[in-house]
Structure formats: structure tokens, C-alpha cells
Design an enzyme around this catalytic site. Structure first.
Site, PDB file in Angstrom:
ATOM      1  CG  ASP A  62     -34.664 -91.352  91.963  1.00  0.00           C
ATOM      2  OD1 ASP A  62     -34.977 -91.375  93.069  1.00  0.00           O
ATOM      3  OD2 ASP A  62     -36.003 -90.561  91.835  1.00  0.00           O
ATOM      4  CE  LYS A 112     -39.890 -90.991  95.028  1.00  0.00           C
ATOM      5  NZ  LYS A 112     -38.765 -90.040  95.759  1.00  0.00           N
ATOM      6  NE  ARG A 159     -30.120 -68.549  96.199  1.00  0.00           N
ATOM      7  CZ  ARG A 159     -28.847 -68.191  96.699  1.00  0.00           C
ATOM      8  NH1 ARG A 159     -28.800 -67.795  97.786  1.00  0.00           N
ATOM      9  NH2 ARG A 159     -27.962 -67.552  96.132  1.00  0.00           N
ATOM     10  N   GLY A 169     -32.627 -88.005  90.656  1.00  0.00           N
ATOM     11  CA  GLY A 169     -33.991 -88.962  90.439  1.00  0.00           C
ATOM     12  C   GLY A 169     -33.488 -89.471  89.185  1.00  0.00           C
TER      13      GLY A 169
END
Length: 295
Positions: free
Chosen positions: A25, A82, A166, A236
Site C-alpha cells: 500500500d 480500491k 487455514r 497494508g
């Protein structure tokens, strides 16, 4: 754009090209150059990193197009931006600017609480977040070319990204073990489109790349996510909210590439300075949990 630009095959192929890399970012041209020099495979242009979005509160929207164009003009690597979930016009504006990817992101305040974008209507590839195979399959059915864990953005806490990676991988294994005549019931129970589950079963994996995102703050975090099966890493707030962004950027790129070289990761982690300030997930109020956005 040519006639083949925007096909599913082309868009997924563009995302595959970022595999094994780090996407950072950035909020201006200077940060974009730091990311490129550190070895980032792409940058995400936005007005504020997730930690600042979280701190500011209120409604968070698409970045000013001036910022996006500034970043695009500063680097040669792909540039992402975004848009809000379900915001048709923000997505079209970003597409018109010529960004390489659009992230329909839960980091921004959703514009639509019922519908995500039909990403097949756009020539530009889309990135979307997911926490489980139901969310992953729905985004793929809508046309997403790349997925990422949602994690909990802006916290510097890797626990939610680990949980989501996971969960998705465990459910992929479960789908692969099912008979085809059992998939429809699984589709009903998870809200995952049957055709996407069938593709996952046949491939033994998701048909698009799945990066880690949401809480990566250190080289060790990046390496952990790669060991758990991530195809790459989004960072980010972890770079430019750290004490030494240039060193953190290089170290995270190296750790992502050499994620099983523990001596190297130890060396990369020495003297880096302080990582971004972290937030314990249990202290967040329900309305502060960005991962809950989207469906």
C-alpha cells in the site's frame, strides 16, 4: 485495449504473474518508488493506509484520482486501487484511469449491503477478500481474478490472516475429498456456487491465486503466510507505519521469497527498528471489524 483483454483467462493470467511477490500500500509517488526499489511486484494506491482509515473512522471512499495517477506515473510495476464493495461508479472510474487491478475492498466503507460487483462486466481484473471457501467461491463466480485473506486490516496482528488462510485451505482439502454427487449439498451449506466447487475439486486448489493480507507487519509474518500456502503477500500499513519503511520493505520482500530460510529471516529481522503498533483483535468492537464487511 484489444479484444482479448478482459477475458477470464487473460485476467487470471495477469494475477498469476504476481505470484510469489509482495504488493504494498502506498499513498504517494515517493512511497511507490520506495516499494518498487524494494522489490514489490505491485503497489496499491490509496489516500490512507488501513491503520489511518481505522483511526479516522467515518466513511472511507475511493482515493482521489489525482493520487492514483501520481502513483501510476511514478513506477513501472502494476498499480492497483480500491473501490467500495458494490460501488459501480468508483470501479468504472478506476477502470477509466487505467489501473492494472481493482480491489473491491472491505477496508473501505461498503456502498451496497446486498450486492458485490459483477466483475465479469469489467476489462480490468479484480482482487477480493475472503475468509472461507464460501466467500472465495462467490467472489470467483462474480469474476474475481485474485483473492486475498481479509485478515483484520490496519491492526498489525497476523492472527486473523492465519485463521482465514487455514480455513480456506482446509475447506479446499474437504472439497477435494467429496464425491461429485456430494458437492451440491456442500454448495447449499456453504453458499458456494456448485460450478466453482466442481472446478476446485478437479484442480485440488482455487482456480485463482490467493494472497495473504490483513495484519502482515514483519518479515516473519510474511514468511509464515507463505508457509501456510499463500501465493504472495499484501502489506497494508506494515511498511510505512514502521520505524524504517525502506528496510522493512526490503526485508519483507526477501522473507516472502525465501520463506523457509530461517537464518536469512533472522538476519533480515535484526536492527529493523519498531514494527507498526499492533492492536489486539479482542479489543475491537463488532463495528470496527473490517473483515465482517462483505458476504
Amino acid at each position: 485495449m484489444t479484444n482479448v483483454t478482459g477475458t477470464e483467462r487473460v485476467k487470471r493470467g495477469m494475477a498469476e504473474m504476481q505470484k510469489g511477490g509482495v504488493i504494498m500500500d502506498v499513498i504517494n509517488a515517493e512511497q511507490a518508488k520506495i516499494a518498487e526499489e524494494a522489490g514489490a511486484v505491485a503497489v496499491m494506491a490509496l489516500e490512507r493506509v488501513p491503520a489511518d482509515i481505522r483511526a479516522a473512522g467515518g466513511v472511507s471512499r475511493m482515493a482521489d484520482p489525482t493520487i492514483v495517477e501520481e502513483v501510476m506515473g511514478a513506477v513501472s510495476i502494476p498499480v492497483m486501487a480500491k473501490c467500495r464493495i458494490g460501488h459501480l461508479v468508483e470501479a468504472r472510474v478506476l477502470e477509466s484511469l487505467g489501473v492494472d487491478y481493482i480491489d473491491e475492498s472491505e477496508v473501505l466503507t461498503p456502498a451496497d449491503e446486498v450486492y458485490h460487483l459483477n466483475k465479469r462486466d469489467y476489462t480490468v481484473p479484480f482482487v477480493c477478500g475472503c475468509r472461507d471457501i464460501g466467500e472465495a467461491a462467490r467472489r470467483i463466480a462474480e469474476g474475481a481474478s485474485m483473492l486475498r485473506t481479509k485478515g483484520e486490516p490496519g491492526t498489525g496482528n497476523i492472527v486473523e490472516a492465519v485463521r482465514h488462510m487455514r480455513q480456506v485451505n482446509a475447506e479446499i482439502r474437504q472439497v477435494a475429498s467429496l464425491r461429485e454427487d456430494e458437492l451440491m449439498t456442500y454448495a447449499k451449506n456453504t453458499g458456494a456456487p456448485y460450478e466453482v466447487l466442481l472446478e476446485i475439486k478437479r484442480l485440488g486448489r482455487l482456480p485463482v491465486v490467493n494472497f495473504a493480507a490483513g495484519g502482515v507487519a514483519t518479515p516473519a509474518d510474511a514468511a509464515l503466510m507463505m508457509q501456510l500456502g499463500a501465493d504472495g503477500v499484501f502489506v497494508g500499513s506494515g511498511i510505512f507505519k514502521s520505524e524504517n519503511p525502506e528496510r522493512f520493505a526490503r526485508a519483507i520482500v526477501e522473507a516472502t521469497t525465501h520463506y523457509e530460510d530461517y537464518e536469512l529471516i533472522a538476519s533480515l529481522s535484526k536492527g529493523l527498528g519498531n514494527a507498526m503498533k499492533g492492536i489486539e483483535i479482542s479489543t475491537l468492537l463488532p463495528e470496527q471489524r473490517m473483515q465482517e464487511r462483505g458476504w
